[in-house]
Design an enzyme around this catalytic site. Structure first.
Site, PDB file in Angstrom:
ATOM      1  N   GLY A   1       0.811  -1.197   0.000  1.00 39.49           N
ATOM      2  CA  GLY A   1       0.000   0.000   0.000  1.00 39.49           C
ATOM      3  C   GLY A   1       0.847   1.249   0.000  1.00 39.49           C
TER       4      GLY A   1
ATOM      5  N   GLY B   1       0.482   5.873   0.447  1.00 36.27           N
ATOM      6  CA  GLY B   1      -0.324   7.056   0.735  1.00 36.27           C
ATOM      7  C   GLY B   1       0.562   8.272   0.721  1.00 36.27           C
ATOM      8  N   GLY B   2       0.021   9.405   1.153  1.00 40.33           N
ATOM      9  CA  GLY B   2       0.792  10.625   1.133  1.00 40.33           C
ATOM     10  C   GLY B   2       2.027  10.563   2.017  1.00 40.33           C
ATOM     11  CG  PHE B   3       2.160   7.649   5.175  1.00 41.72           C
ATOM     12  CD1 PHE B   3       3.030   6.577   5.227  1.00 41.72           C
ATOM     13  CD2 PHE B   3       0.821   7.402   4.934  1.00 41.72           C
ATOM     14  CE1 PHE B   3       2.573   5.285   5.041  1.00 41.72           C
ATOM     15  CE2 PHE B   3       0.361   6.115   4.748  1.00 41.72           C
ATOM     16  CZ  PHE B   3       1.233   5.055   4.801  1.00 41.72           C
ATOM     17  N   GLY B   4       3.945   7.864   2.589  1.00 37.85           N
ATOM     18  CA  GLY B   4       4.950   6.922   2.122  1.00 37.85           C
ATOM     19  C   GLY B   4       4.339   5.614   1.701  1.00 37.85           C
TER      20      GLY B   4
ATOM     21  CB  VAL C   1       1.996  -0.009   4.276  1.00 34.72           C
ATOM     22  CG1 VAL C   1       1.887  -1.269   5.129  1.00 34.72           C
ATOM     23  CG2 VAL C   1       1.627   1.210   5.099  1.00 34.72           C
TER      24      VAL C   1
ATOM     25  CE  LYS D   1       2.017   5.528   8.836  1.00 31.26           C
ATOM     26  NZ  LYS D   1       1.044   5.936   9.875  1.00 31.26           N
TER      27      LYS D   1
ATOM     28  CG  ASP E   1      -6.850  10.363  11.786  1.00 29.19           C
ATOM     29  OD1 ASP E   1      -7.909  10.877  11.355  1.00 29.19           O
ATOM     30  OD2 ASP E   1      -5.989   9.872  11.042  1.00 29.19           O
TER      31      ASP E   1
END
Length: 440
Positions: free
Chosen positions: A23, A25-28, A30, A45, A144
């Protein structure tokens, strides 16, 4: 590299093998990898950014919070990763090594189906248990809480994840993260300071999602949701929940409304929420095994290969301030298209005789796998006699309800079977699609 005060073990490349991207996302990214010394699969992650950046500090903070929050209902962290993953060049990467949750997220599950009531009630209770531990023992705020941050193990038990946005309950840092639909109305103020009542509001919205199987405020933009929740004190609609007759629904609905109260001081602490969720779940414990097996069979019937781990963007993924904490939603078990977009289960394209034949030939599997029994019966309306409705409603498991419903289908003839097929198309589109492929 300085480790957090609640130290996480440093894990380097020699301890990990069989890396697989699951996977991003904006953070990096997985990854799934094998932790050689423990002989288990783990999730890693990684941050997109180099050591010393804001994102690496967030990873360290998240790891420290996960280590501090040592609870059966919080995702376990094994350590902080530092190294050069395969196929990522020679640049040093940082990440968190966590337990791998085989069944993905609550969001993935809700995209597939509304959980059978025993499972829905257990999920509501386990999330409350995890949140109560964070507030009472670890003295942490989550800030969150949402379905994509509730992960599921092989038996569909819930664990809280993604503490990158968490603050200590004594921290005065202004809230910088969250997801709009689950954001407390008071948090839209520029000077807002996070407090436990923020998480309790998010839990109220999460309860609504569990009970309805839907996302709140679909396709609404930031300003509109802010206007609805903060300006007009509106909440997601409860008409559907109010029509549900399952034992315990009214109690959870009352709790839900208290949790999303406009006034933070009126929201109950999680220890009080647990009084309700434990009582409701205790009355349905005997049905949890059937409920879990039913959902697992549905997952397996719809996925004969390794599922995709991609994150689906949402119009509500941007919170009120400048936030970019995307969350990898792994795995994505099911498509979320409406039944009207699925040609293979379009009721208009089948003759009434074909619908009746399908209902007859797929009887055993429909009894075993259908979870939205009462919504289907509601759609049938006066085709189900009130006495039959009462008998069905009194059954304790979905399988028993479906067996009783089939007695009505047999006596009602082809017209009722065709209406049942149409109701399936509306309420169980993925199940109907899978069975239609087999039937064809």
């Amino acid at each position: 590299m300085a480790l957090p005060s609640h130290k996480a073990k440093l894990i380097e490349d020699e301890s990990l093998e069989d890396w697989q991207l699951i996977g991003s996302g904006g953070f990096g990214q997985v990854y799934k990898a094998r932790y050689k010394t423990l002989k288990i699969d783990v999730a890693i992650k990684l941050s997109r950014y180099c050591e010393g950046s804001i994102r690496d500090e967030a990873l360290q903070r998240e790891a420290s919070h996960l280590v501090k929050a040592d609870s059966p209902f919080v995702l376990q962290v094994f350590g902080l990763y530092q190294g050069c993953p395969p196929d990522m060049g020679s640049d040093m990467q940082m990440g968190i090594v966590m337990e791998f949750m085989e069944r993905g997220t609550l969001r993935s599950l809700l995209q597939l189906c509304r959980p059978p009531w025993p499972l829905a009630f257990r999920l509501a209770h386990q999330v409350a248990l995890g949140m109560n531990f964070l507030h009472e023992i670890a003295h942490l705020l989550h800030t969150d809480l949402k379905p994509s941050n509730v992960l599921l193990d092989q038996s569909l038990n819930a664990k809280l994840a993604d503490f990158g946005l968490s603050n200590s309950s004594t921290d005065t840092t202004v809230l910088e993260g969250g997801t709009l639909a689950y954001t407390a109305p008071e948090a839209f103020a520029e000077t807002y300071q996070p407090v436990p009542a923020y998480d309790i509001y998010s839990y109220g919205i999460l309860l609504w999602s569990i009970l309805t199987g839907k996302e709140p405020y679909p396709d609404a933009n930031t300003s509109r949701v802010e206007l609805w929740t903060a300006g007009q004190n509106k909440r997601p609609p409860c008409d559907e929940i109010n029509r549900i007759q399952a034992d315990g629904i009214s109690e959870l609905a009352d709790l839900m409304v208290k949790c999303w109260d406009r006034e933070p001081s009126n929201r109950p602490p999680f220890i009080d929420c647990l009084d309700v969720t434990e009582c409701v779940y205790s009355r349905h414990k005997n049905g949890i095994r059937d409920a879990v097996n039913q959902v697992l069979m549905k997952l397996e019937s719809g996925n004969n290969h390794l599922p995709s781990y991609a994150t689906a963007p949402s119009s509500l993924s941007q919170p009120p301030a400048a936030r970019s904490n995307d969350t990898v939603d792994y795995p994505n078990f099911a498509r979320s298209e409406d039944a009207s977009t699925m040609d293979s289960v379009d009721p208009v394209k089948l003759r009434i005789e074909d619908k009746g034949k399908f209902v007859d030939t797929q009887r055993a599997k429909l009894i075993q796998l259908t979870s939205m029994v009462m919504p289907i019966i509601d759609d049938l309306g006066n085709m189900v006699h009130p006495e039959a409705y009462s008998r069905i409603e009194a059954k304790t498991t979905d399988q028993e309800k479906m067996r009783e419903l089939y007695k009505t289908l047999r006596s009602g003839g082809l017209k009722v079977k065709a209406a049942f097929y149409d109701a399936l198309c509306k309420n169980e589109p993925l199940l109907l699609e899978n069975l239609s492929k087999v039937h064809s």
